[in-house]
Design a protein around this motif. Structure first.
Motif, PDB file in Angstrom:
ATOM      1  N   GLU A   4     -16.037  69.547 -85.441  1.00 56.96           N
ATOM      2  CA  GLU A   4     -16.009  70.560 -84.513  1.00 56.96           C
ATOM      3  C   GLU A   4     -16.731  71.765 -85.164  1.00 56.96           C
ATOM      4  OE1 GLU A   4     -14.026  72.895 -81.018  1.00 56.96           O
ATOM      5  OE2 GLU A   4     -12.961  71.533 -82.046  1.00 56.96           O
ATOM      6  N   PHE A   5     -17.570  72.343 -84.829  1.00 53.04           N
ATOM      7  CA  PHE A   5     -17.993  73.987 -85.440  1.00 53.04           C
ATOM      8  C   PHE A   5     -17.973  74.764 -84.176  1.00 53.04           C
ATOM      9  CE2 PHE A   5     -20.008  70.546 -87.836  1.00 53.04           C
ATOM     10  CZ  PHE A   5     -19.617  70.998 -89.247  1.00 53.04           C
ATOM     11  N   LEU A   6     -17.662  76.079 -84.926  1.00 49.25           N
ATOM     12  CA  LEU A   6     -17.607  76.898 -83.791  1.00 49.25           C
ATOM     13  C   LEU A   6     -16.317  76.818 -82.869  1.00 49.25           C
ATOM     14  CD1 LEU A   6     -21.258  77.818 -82.972  1.00 49.25           C
ATOM     15  CD2 LEU A   6     -19.906  78.645 -84.596  1.00 49.25           C
ATOM     16  N   LYS A   7     -16.390  76.879 -81.602  1.00 50.50           N
ATOM     17  CA  LYS A   7     -15.243  76.441 -80.567  1.00 50.50           C
ATOM     18  C   LYS A   7     -15.566  75.926 -79.469  1.00 50.50           C
ATOM     19  CE  LYS A   7     -12.454  80.585 -82.099  1.00 50.50           C
ATOM     20  NZ  LYS A   7     -11.685  81.991 -81.318  1.00 50.50           N
ATOM     21  N   SER A   8     -14.833  75.121 -78.769  1.00 48.69           N
ATOM     22  CA  SER A   8     -14.732  74.605 -77.642  1.00 48.69           C
ATOM     23  C   SER A   8     -16.232  73.595 -77.772  1.00 48.69           C
ATOM     24  CB  SER A   8     -15.494  75.303 -76.389  1.00 48.69           C
ATOM     25  OG  SER A   8     -14.052  76.267 -76.178  1.00 48.69           O
ATOM     26  N   TYR A   9     -16.229  72.939 -78.831  1.00 49.76           N
ATOM     27  CA  TYR A   9     -17.499  71.822 -79.207  1.00 49.76           C
ATOM     28  C   TYR A   9     -19.081  72.673 -79.136  1.00 49.76           C
ATOM     29  CZ  TYR A   9     -13.756  68.637 -78.915  1.00 49.76           C
ATOM     30  OH  TYR A   9     -12.429  67.746 -79.190  1.00 49.76           O
ATOM     31  N   ASN A  10     -18.929  73.924 -79.501  1.00 48.95           N
ATOM     32  CA  ASN A  10     -20.316  74.347 -79.230  1.00 48.95           C
ATOM     33  C   ASN A  10     -21.430  73.683 -80.151  1.00 48.95           C
ATOM     34  OD1 ASN A  10     -19.791  76.173 -77.167  1.00 48.95           O
ATOM     35  ND2 ASN A  10     -19.058  77.747 -78.533  1.00 48.95           N
ATOM     36  N   ALA A  11     -20.862  73.389 -81.363  1.00 47.53           N
ATOM     37  CA  ALA A  11     -21.415  72.460 -82.245  1.00 47.53           C
ATOM     38  C   ALA A  11     -20.861  71.232 -82.822  1.00 47.53           C
ATOM     39  CB  ALA A  11     -22.083  73.202 -83.328  1.00 47.53           C
ATOM     40  N   ARG A  12     -21.331  70.111 -82.648  1.00 50.59           N
ATOM     41  CA  ARG A  12     -20.550  68.854 -82.885  1.00 50.59           C
ATOM     42  C   ARG A  12     -21.530  67.835 -83.712  1.00 50.59           C
ATOM     43  NH1 ARG A  12     -17.157  65.630 -78.582  1.00 50.59           N
ATOM     44  NH2 ARG A  12     -15.366  64.965 -79.717  1.00 50.59           N
ATOM     45  N   ILE A  13     -20.645  67.202 -84.835  1.00 47.50           N
ATOM     46  CA  ILE A  13     -21.234  66.250 -85.491  1.00 47.50           C
ATOM     47  C   ILE A  13     -20.348  64.897 -85.415  1.00 47.50           C
ATOM     48  CG2 ILE A  13     -22.167  65.207 -87.533  1.00 47.50           C
ATOM     49  CD1 ILE A  13     -23.106  68.165 -88.516  1.00 47.50           C
ATOM     50  N   GLN A  14     -21.004  63.858 -85.144  1.00 48.79           N
ATOM     51  CA  GLN A  14     -19.852  62.515 -85.006  1.00 48.79           C
ATOM     52  C   GLN A  14     -20.789  61.279 -85.545  1.00 48.79           C
ATOM     53  OE1 GLN A  14     -20.389  63.613 -80.486  1.00 48.79           O
ATOM     54  NE2 GLN A  14     -18.289  62.633 -80.566  1.00 48.79           N
ATOM     55  N   LEU A  15     -19.852  60.514 -86.246  1.00 54.66           N
ATOM     56  CA  LEU A  15     -20.587  59.376 -86.715  1.00 54.66           C
ATOM     57  C   LEU A  15     -19.531  58.457 -86.635  1.00 54.66           C
ATOM     58  CD1 LEU A  15     -20.105  58.973 -90.499  1.00 54.66           C
ATOM     59  CD2 LEU A  15     -19.871  61.534 -89.363  1.00 54.66           C
ATOM     60  N   GLY A  16     -19.881  57.078 -86.270  1.00 52.68           N
ATOM     61  CA  GLY A  16     -18.977  56.166 -86.159  1.00 52.68           C
ATOM     62  C   GLY A  16     -19.647  54.736 -85.833  1.00 52.68           C
ATOM     63  N   VAL A  17     -18.821  53.539 -85.316  1.00 52.67           N
ATOM     64  CA  VAL A  17     -19.532  52.198 -85.006  1.00 52.67           C
ATOM     65  C   VAL A  17     -18.890  51.957 -83.730  1.00 52.67           C
ATOM     66  CG1 VAL A  17     -19.432  49.943 -85.673  1.00 52.67           C
ATOM     67  CG2 VAL A  17     -19.446  51.644 -87.297  1.00 52.67           C
ATOM     68  N   ILE A  18     -19.874  51.390 -82.775  1.00 53.73           N
ATOM     69  CA  ILE A  18     -19.774  50.850 -81.355  1.00 53.73           C
ATOM     70  C   ILE A  18     -19.675  49.139 -81.662  1.00 53.73           C
ATOM     71  CG2 ILE A  18     -20.051  50.662 -79.059  1.00 53.73           C
ATOM     72  CD1 ILE A  18     -21.175  53.425 -79.226  1.00 53.73           C
ATOM     73  N   ALA A  19     -18.744  48.484 -81.542  1.00 55.76           N
ATOM     74  CA  ALA A  19     -18.637  46.906 -81.570  1.00 55.76           C
ATOM     75  C   ALA A  19     -18.094  46.399 -80.459  1.00 55.76           C
ATOM     76  CB  ALA A  19     -17.717  46.740 -82.803  1.00 55.76           C
TER      77      ALA A  19
END
Length: 371
Positions: free
Chosen positions: A330-345
Protein backbone atom coordinates in the motif's frame (compact mmCIF):
# COMPACT_ATOMS: atom_id res chain seq x y z
CA UNK A 1 -44.59 -10.10 -1.23
CA UNK A 2 -46.25 -7.70 -3.71
CA UNK A 3 -48.30 -6.04 -0.94
CA UNK A 4 -45.17 -5.71 1.19
CA UNK A 5 -43.27 -4.11 -1.67
CA UNK A 6 -46.10 -1.67 -2.45
CA UNK A 7 -46.38 -0.66 1.21
CA UNK A 8 -42.64 -0.13 1.41
CA UNK A 9 -42.65 2.09 -1.69
CA UNK A 10 -45.60 4.06 -0.29
CA UNK A 11 -43.84 4.70 3.03
CA UNK A 12 -40.72 5.88 1.23
CA UNK A 13 -42.68 8.31 -0.95
CA UNK A 14 -44.64 9.70 2.01
CA UNK A 15 -41.50 10.21 4.11
CA UNK A 16 -39.61 11.83 1.26
CA UNK A 17 -42.47 14.17 0.47
CA UNK A 18 -43.15 15.21 4.06
CA UNK A 19 -39.45 15.62 4.76
CA UNK A 20 -39.01 17.75 1.68
CA UNK A 21 -41.85 20.07 2.71
CA UNK A 22 -40.45 20.53 6.22
CA UNK A 23 -36.98 21.11 4.88
CA UNK A 24 -37.81 23.49 2.04
CA UNK A 25 -37.93 26.67 4.12
CA UNK A 26 -34.84 26.10 6.26
CA UNK A 27 -32.50 24.23 3.91
CA UNK A 28 -29.67 26.56 3.01
CA UNK A 29 -27.07 24.05 1.80
CA UNK A 30 -25.87 24.60 -1.75
CA UNK A 31 -25.73 21.56 -4.06
CA UNK A 32 -22.26 20.01 -4.20
CA UNK A 33 -20.82 17.37 -6.54
CA UNK A 34 -17.82 15.22 -5.64
CA UNK A 35 -15.89 12.81 -7.87
CA UNK A 36 -14.03 9.59 -7.11
CA UNK A 37 -12.24 7.22 -9.44
CA UNK A 38 -10.73 3.74 -9.32
CA UNK A 39 -8.36 2.06 -11.78
CA UNK A 40 -7.34 -1.61 -11.64
CA UNK A 41 -5.10 -3.34 -14.20
CA UNK A 42 -3.73 -6.88 -14.15
CA UNK A 43 -1.21 -9.19 -15.72
CA UNK A 44 -2.38 -12.81 -15.58
CA UNK A 45 -0.48 -16.04 -16.22
CA UNK A 46 -2.08 -19.49 -16.18
CA UNK A 47 0.03 -21.95 -14.18
CA UNK A 48 -2.00 -24.99 -15.23
CA UNK A 49 -1.33 -26.80 -18.50
CA UNK A 50 -4.20 -26.63 -21.02
CA UNK A 51 -6.24 -24.25 -18.85
CA UNK A 52 -6.43 -20.67 -20.14
CA UNK A 53 -6.57 -17.40 -18.19
CA UNK A 54 -10.39 -17.62 -18.03
CA UNK A 55 -10.23 -21.04 -16.39
CA UNK A 56 -11.44 -22.85 -19.52
CA UNK A 57 -9.89 -26.27 -20.15
CA UNK A 58 -8.65 -27.09 -23.68
CA UNK A 59 -7.96 -30.68 -24.72
CA UNK A 60 -6.21 -29.43 -27.86
CA UNK A 61 -3.88 -27.05 -25.99
CA UNK A 62 -5.36 -23.96 -27.65
CA UNK A 63 -6.20 -20.85 -25.65
CA UNK A 64 -4.64 -17.71 -24.17
CA UNK A 65 -2.37 -18.47 -21.22
CA UNK A 66 -1.14 -14.97 -20.31
CA UNK A 67 -2.77 -11.60 -20.77
CA UNK A 68 -2.91 -7.97 -19.69
CA UNK A 69 -6.34 -6.84 -18.52
CA UNK A 70 -8.07 -3.66 -17.33
CA UNK A 71 -10.29 -5.02 -14.60
CA UNK A 72 -11.99 -1.81 -13.48
CA UNK A 73 -12.05 1.82 -14.55
CA UNK A 74 -14.67 3.31 -12.28
CA UNK A 75 -15.98 6.84 -12.01
CA UNK A 76 -18.29 7.84 -9.17
CA UNK A 77 -20.24 11.07 -8.84
CA UNK A 78 -22.00 12.04 -5.62
CA UNK A 79 -24.37 15.01 -5.68
CA UNK A 80 -25.23 16.42 -2.25
CA UNK A 81 -28.60 18.05 -2.91
CA UNK A 82 -29.24 19.07 0.71
CA UNK A 83 -28.16 18.03 4.19
CA UNK A 84 -30.65 15.17 3.86
CA UNK A 85 -30.50 14.11 0.22
CA UNK A 86 -27.75 12.63 -1.98
CA UNK A 87 -27.67 11.13 -5.46
CA UNK A 88 -24.92 8.64 -6.38
CA UNK A 89 -23.79 7.44 -9.81
CA UNK A 90 -21.09 4.80 -10.37
CA UNK A 91 -19.99 3.52 -13.77
CA UNK A 92 -17.33 0.99 -14.74
CA UNK A 93 -15.88 2.14 -18.05
CA UNK A 94 -13.84 -1.07 -18.34
CA UNK A 95 -17.07 -2.86 -19.28
CA UNK A 96 -16.98 -1.12 -22.65
CA UNK A 97 -14.18 -3.50 -23.70
CA UNK A 98 -16.83 -6.24 -24.08
CA UNK A 99 -20.55 -6.10 -24.79
CA UNK A 100 -21.65 -3.22 -22.52
CA UNK A 101 -25.32 -4.28 -22.51
CA UNK A 102 -26.56 -4.56 -18.92
CA UNK A 103 -23.11 -3.53 -17.68
CA UNK A 104 -21.24 -0.21 -17.23
CA UNK A 105 -23.79 1.46 -14.92
CA UNK A 106 -23.36 0.03 -11.42
CA UNK A 107 -24.78 2.46 -8.86
CA UNK A 108 -27.59 4.91 -9.56
CA UNK A 109 -29.60 5.75 -6.47
CA UNK A 110 -30.96 8.49 -4.24
CA UNK A 111 -30.68 8.52 -0.44
CA UNK A 112 -32.77 10.53 2.00
CA UNK A 113 -32.00 10.90 5.71
CA UNK A 114 -35.10 11.24 7.84
CA UNK A 115 -33.12 11.11 11.07
CA UNK A 116 -30.14 9.29 12.57
CA UNK A 117 -32.02 5.99 12.73
CA UNK A 118 -33.92 6.01 9.43
CA UNK A 119 -32.50 6.53 5.95
CA UNK A 120 -34.10 5.62 2.63
CA UNK A 121 -32.61 4.82 -0.75
CA UNK A 122 -34.12 4.00 -4.11
CA UNK A 123 -32.57 3.04 -7.42
CA UNK A 124 -29.77 0.62 -8.31
CA UNK A 125 -27.41 -0.25 -5.48
CA UNK A 126 -25.79 -3.13 -3.62
CA UNK A 127 -28.22 -4.53 -1.03
CA UNK A 128 -26.63 -5.33 2.33
CA UNK A 129 -26.52 -9.11 2.52
CA UNK A 130 -23.09 -9.91 3.84
CA UNK A 131 -19.75 -8.63 4.98
CA UNK A 132 -18.50 -8.07 1.43
CA UNK A 133 -21.39 -5.68 0.74
CA UNK A 134 -20.16 -3.36 3.48
CA UNK A 135 -17.04 -2.16 1.67
CA UNK A 136 -15.93 -1.33 -1.84
CA UNK A 137 -13.65 -3.49 -3.99
CA UNK A 138 -10.79 -1.00 -3.63
CA UNK A 139 -10.20 -1.93 0.03
CA UNK A 140 -10.88 -5.67 -0.17
CA UNK A 141 -8.13 -7.78 1.43
CA UNK A 142 -7.83 -10.07 -1.59
CA UNK A 143 -7.84 -9.73 -5.38
CA UNK A 144 -11.60 -9.74 -5.76
CA UNK A 145 -14.87 -10.75 -4.14
CA UNK A 146 -15.44 -14.36 -3.13
CA UNK A 147 -17.05 -17.11 -5.22
CA UNK A 148 -20.11 -17.14 -2.99
CA UNK A 149 -20.53 -13.37 -3.41
CA UNK A 150 -20.66 -13.83 -7.19
CA UNK A 151 -23.06 -16.78 -6.94
CA UNK A 152 -25.46 -15.06 -4.55
CA UNK A 153 -25.19 -11.93 -6.69
CA UNK A 154 -26.20 -13.87 -9.81
CA UNK A 155 -29.20 -15.15 -7.86
CA UNK A 156 -30.24 -11.60 -6.98
CA UNK A 157 -29.24 -11.34 -3.32
CA UNK A 158 -25.98 -9.39 -3.64
CA UNK A 159 -24.06 -7.24 -6.12
CA UNK A 160 -25.95 -4.49 -7.98
CA UNK A 161 -29.75 -4.77 -7.87
CA UNK A 162 -32.67 -2.43 -8.48
CA UNK A 163 -35.08 -1.65 -5.65
CA UNK A 164 -35.68 0.36 -2.51
CA UNK A 165 -34.12 0.17 0.94
CA UNK A 166 -34.26 1.49 4.48
CA UNK A 167 -31.26 1.54 6.81
CA UNK A 168 -30.06 3.13 10.00
CA UNK A 169 -27.52 3.24 12.77
CA UNK A 170 -28.34 2.86 16.47
CA UNK A 171 -24.79 3.31 17.73
CA UNK A 172 -25.78 6.21 19.96
CA UNK A 173 -27.98 3.97 22.11
CA UNK A 174 -27.03 0.43 21.05
CA UNK A 175 -24.21 -0.72 18.71
CA UNK A 176 -26.45 -2.08 15.93
CA UNK A 177 -26.79 -1.23 12.27
CA UNK A 178 -29.59 -2.54 10.08
CA UNK A 179 -30.70 -2.51 6.46
CA UNK A 180 -33.90 -3.76 4.82
CA UNK A 181 -34.14 -3.95 1.02
CA UNK A 182 -36.83 -4.95 -1.45
CA UNK A 183 -35.38 -5.60 -4.91
CA UNK A 184 -36.33 -6.99 -8.30
CA UNK A 185 -33.63 -9.64 -7.95
CA UNK A 186 -32.76 -9.91 -11.66
CA UNK A 187 -29.49 -7.97 -11.50
CA UNK A 188 -28.45 -4.54 -12.77
CA UNK A 189 -29.56 -2.40 -15.71
CA UNK A 190 -32.72 -4.34 -16.54
CA UNK A 191 -35.59 -2.52 -18.24
CA UNK A 192 -38.14 -4.18 -15.91
CA UNK A 193 -38.32 -7.06 -13.52
CA UNK A 194 -38.38 -10.44 -15.26
CA UNK A 195 -41.37 -11.64 -13.23
CA UNK A 196 -43.87 -10.34 -10.67
CA UNK A 197 -41.91 -11.65 -7.72
CA UNK A 198 -39.62 -9.61 -5.49
CA UNK A 199 -36.80 -10.47 -3.11
CA UNK A 200 -36.53 -8.97 0.37
CA UNK A 201 -33.32 -8.93 2.39
CA UNK A 202 -32.45 -7.83 5.89
CA UNK A 203 -29.12 -7.43 7.67
CA UNK A 204 -28.29 -6.68 11.29
CA UNK A 205 -24.71 -5.80 12.19
CA UNK A 206 -23.66 -5.78 15.82
CA UNK A 207 -20.49 -3.99 16.92
CA UNK A 208 -19.82 -5.03 20.53
CA UNK A 209 -16.43 -3.31 20.41
CA UNK A 210 -14.43 -1.07 18.11
CA UNK A 211 -12.59 -3.96 16.45
CA UNK A 212 -15.37 -6.57 16.26
CA UNK A 213 -18.31 -6.75 13.83
CA UNK A 214 -20.92 -9.51 13.77
CA UNK A 215 -23.54 -9.80 11.04
CA UNK A 216 -26.67 -11.85 10.40
CA UNK A 217 -28.44 -11.84 7.04
CA UNK A 218 -31.76 -13.22 5.83
CA UNK A 219 -33.72 -13.11 2.61
CA UNK A 220 -36.92 -14.47 1.11
CA UNK A 221 -38.95 -13.93 -2.03
CA UNK A 222 -40.58 -15.41 -5.11
CA UNK A 223 -39.09 -16.07 -8.52
CA UNK A 224 -41.20 -17.40 -11.37
CA UNK A 225 -43.90 -18.38 -8.85
CA UNK A 226 -41.44 -20.35 -6.69
CA UNK A 227 -40.59 -19.47 -3.09
CA UNK A 228 -36.88 -18.84 -2.50
CA UNK A 229 -34.69 -18.04 0.49
CA UNK A 230 -31.13 -17.23 1.53
CA UNK A 231 -29.37 -16.76 4.88
CA UNK A 232 -25.91 -16.08 6.19
CA UNK A 233 -23.71 -15.02 9.09
CA UNK A 234 -20.37 -13.21 9.15
CA UNK A 235 -17.77 -11.81 11.49
CA UNK A 236 -14.70 -9.59 11.26
CA UNK A 237 -12.15 -8.51 13.82
CA UNK A 238 -8.78 -6.82 14.19
CA UNK A 239 -6.10 -8.02 16.62
CA UNK A 240 -3.47 -5.33 17.32
CA UNK A 241 -0.01 -6.90 17.60
CA UNK A 242 3.39 -5.53 18.57
CA UNK A 243 5.78 -3.49 16.43
CA UNK A 244 3.22 -2.00 14.02
CA UNK A 245 1.71 -5.41 13.18
CA UNK A 246 -2.00 -6.20 13.20
CA UNK A 247 -4.03 -9.25 12.20
CA UNK A 248 -7.39 -8.78 10.50
CA UNK A 249 -9.72 -11.75 10.22
CA UNK A 250 -12.93 -12.18 8.20
CA UNK A 251 -15.30 -15.15 8.20
CA UNK A 252 -18.55 -15.57 6.31
CA UNK A 253 -20.93 -18.39 5.40
CA UNK A 254 -24.18 -18.49 3.43
CA UNK A 255 -26.83 -20.87 2.15
CA UNK A 256 -29.80 -20.41 -0.16
CA UNK A 257 -31.69 -21.54 -3.25
CA UNK A 258 -29.70 -21.64 -6.48
CA UNK A 259 -32.79 -20.75 -8.49
CA UNK A 260 -30.64 -19.48 -11.36
CA UNK A 261 -29.34 -23.03 -11.87
CA UNK A 262 -32.81 -24.52 -11.35
CA UNK A 263 -34.53 -22.42 -14.01
CA UNK A 264 -31.63 -22.69 -16.47
CA UNK A 265 -31.82 -26.50 -16.34
CA UNK A 266 -34.04 -28.36 -18.81
CA UNK A 267 -37.23 -29.33 -16.90
CA UNK A 268 -36.76 -32.91 -18.10
CA UNK A 269 -33.30 -33.01 -16.54
CA UNK A 270 -34.13 -31.48 -13.16
CA UNK A 271 -33.72 -33.65 -10.09
CA UNK A 272 -36.53 -32.68 -7.73
CA UNK A 273 -38.04 -29.27 -7.14
CA UNK A 274 -36.40 -25.95 -6.39
CA UNK A 275 -35.86 -27.04 -2.77
CA UNK A 276 -33.31 -29.56 -4.09
CA UNK A 277 -31.23 -26.76 -5.64
CA UNK A 278 -29.42 -25.37 -2.60
CA UNK A 279 -26.01 -23.68 -2.65
CA UNK A 280 -23.81 -22.99 0.32
CA UNK A 281 -20.30 -21.90 1.10
CA UNK A 282 -17.95 -20.16 3.46
CA UNK A 283 -14.63 -18.38 3.42
CA UNK A 284 -12.01 -17.33 5.93
CA UNK A 285 -9.63 -14.48 5.19
CA UNK A 286 -6.71 -13.70 7.54
CA UNK A 287 -4.70 -10.60 6.66
CA UNK A 288 -1.44 -9.71 8.41
CA UNK A 289 -0.69 -6.00 8.09
CA UNK A 290 2.59 -4.24 8.84
CA UNK A 291 2.25 -0.45 9.01
CA UNK A 292 5.73 0.32 7.77
CA UNK A 293 5.20 4.03 6.97
CA UNK A 294 8.45 4.23 5.04
CA UNK A 295 8.46 7.21 2.68
CA UNK A 296 5.40 6.65 0.44
CA UNK A 297 5.04 2.96 1.32
CA UNK A 298 2.34 2.87 4.00
CA UNK A 299 1.98 -0.85 4.67
CA UNK A 300 2.74 -4.39 3.59
CA UNK A 301 -0.01 -7.02 3.79
CA UNK A 302 0.05 -10.81 3.63
CA UNK A 303 -3.26 -12.61 3.19
CA UNK A 304 -4.51 -16.07 2.23
CA UNK A 305 -8.23 -16.54 1.64
CA UNK A 306 -9.65 -20.05 1.73
CA UNK A 307 -13.07 -20.59 0.13
CA UNK A 308 -15.42 -23.55 0.02
CA UNK A 309 -18.43 -23.28 -2.27
CA UNK A 310 -20.98 -25.86 -3.39
CA UNK A 311 -23.34 -24.73 -6.17
CA UNK A 312 -25.68 -27.65 -5.49
CA UNK A 313 -25.41 -29.62 -2.25
CA UNK A 314 -27.40 -32.49 -3.82
CA UNK A 315 -24.66 -32.91 -6.43
CA UNK A 316 -21.21 -33.53 -4.83
CA UNK A 317 -19.51 -32.87 -8.18
CA UNK A 318 -20.16 -29.12 -7.89
CA UNK A 319 -17.88 -28.54 -4.87
CA UNK A 320 -15.19 -25.91 -5.48
CA UNK A 321 -12.36 -24.91 -3.17
CA UNK A 322 -10.25 -21.82 -3.80
CA UNK A 323 -7.03 -20.74 -2.11
CA UNK A 324 -5.74 -17.20 -2.74
CA UNK A 325 -2.37 -16.34 -1.14
CA UNK A 326 -1.43 -12.70 -1.78
CA UNK A 327 1.07 -10.02 -0.82
CA UNK A 328 0.10 -6.38 -1.16
CA UNK A 329 1.98 -3.10 -0.96
CA UNK A 330 0.00 0.00 0.00
CA UNK A 331 1.32 3.40 -1.03
CA UNK A 332 0.13 6.77 0.24
CA UNK A 333 -2.99 6.29 2.41
CA UNK A 334 -6.35 4.49 2.21
CA UNK A 335 -5.15 2.32 -0.70
CA UNK A 336 -4.78 5.33 -2.99
CA UNK A 337 -2.05 3.30 -4.70
CA UNK A 338 -1.60 -0.43 -4.34
CA UNK A 339 0.40 -3.29 -5.88
CA UNK A 340 -0.69 -6.90 -5.29
CA UNK A 341 0.73 -10.19 -6.44
CA UNK A 342 -0.24 -13.76 -5.69
CA UNK A 343 -1.98 -16.89 -6.89
CA UNK A 344 -5.60 -17.99 -7.27
CA UNK A 345 -5.87 -21.80 -7.17
CA UNK A 346 -9.20 -23.58 -7.83
CA UNK A 347 -9.73 -27.23 -6.88
CA UNK A 348 -12.93 -28.95 -8.04
CA UNK A 349 -14.35 -32.18 -6.66
CA UNK A 350 -15.06 -33.22 -10.26
CA UNK A 351 -13.15 -31.99 -13.32
CA UNK A 352 -15.11 -31.63 -16.56
CA UNK A 353 -13.05 -31.28 -19.72
CA UNK A 354 -13.66 -28.36 -22.09
CA UNK A 355 -15.39 -26.35 -19.33
CA UNK A 356 -14.38 -23.88 -16.63
CA UNK A 357 -15.08 -26.56 -14.01
CA UNK A 358 -11.50 -27.78 -14.10
CA UNK A 359 -8.62 -27.42 -11.66
CA UNK A 360 -6.62 -24.28 -12.42
CA UNK A 361 -4.09 -21.84 -11.00
CA UNK A 362 -3.48 -18.23 -11.97
CA UNK A 363 -0.64 -15.91 -11.08
CA UNK A 364 -1.80 -12.28 -10.85
CA UNK A 365 0.02 -8.99 -10.66
CA UNK A 366 -2.52 -6.24 -10.00
CA UNK A 367 -1.99 -2.48 -9.84
CA UNK A 368 -4.61 -0.22 -8.34
CA UNK A 369 -4.95 3.54 -8.02
CA UNK A 370 -7.83 5.69 -6.83
CA UNK A 371 -8.73 9.29 -6.35
Amino acid sequence: MQKFACLFYFLVIVCLDSGAQLQAKKDSIQPKVTFKGLFQARYIISLKKNVDVNGLHHTDGQGVYNSFDVRRARAQFTAIISDRTEVVFLVNLADFKSDPKNKVLENAYLTYRLNTFIHFKIGQFRPAFGLEDMYSINIIKSFDYSNQYNAFGNNGWQSFQIGVGMYGDFNQSFPVRYEIDVINGNNKNQVTDDDNGKQATIRFQLEPSKNIKLGINGGFGRHNKENIYAAGIDASTIFPLKNKFSLELELECKQGNNHLQYFSTDPLLRTGGISHYIMNGFYVLPNLRYAIAYHRLSSIELSCRYEYFDANIKNPGTIRQTVTPMVGFEFLKSYNARIQLGVIADIYRKNIQETTQYNNSLFLLQIQSQL
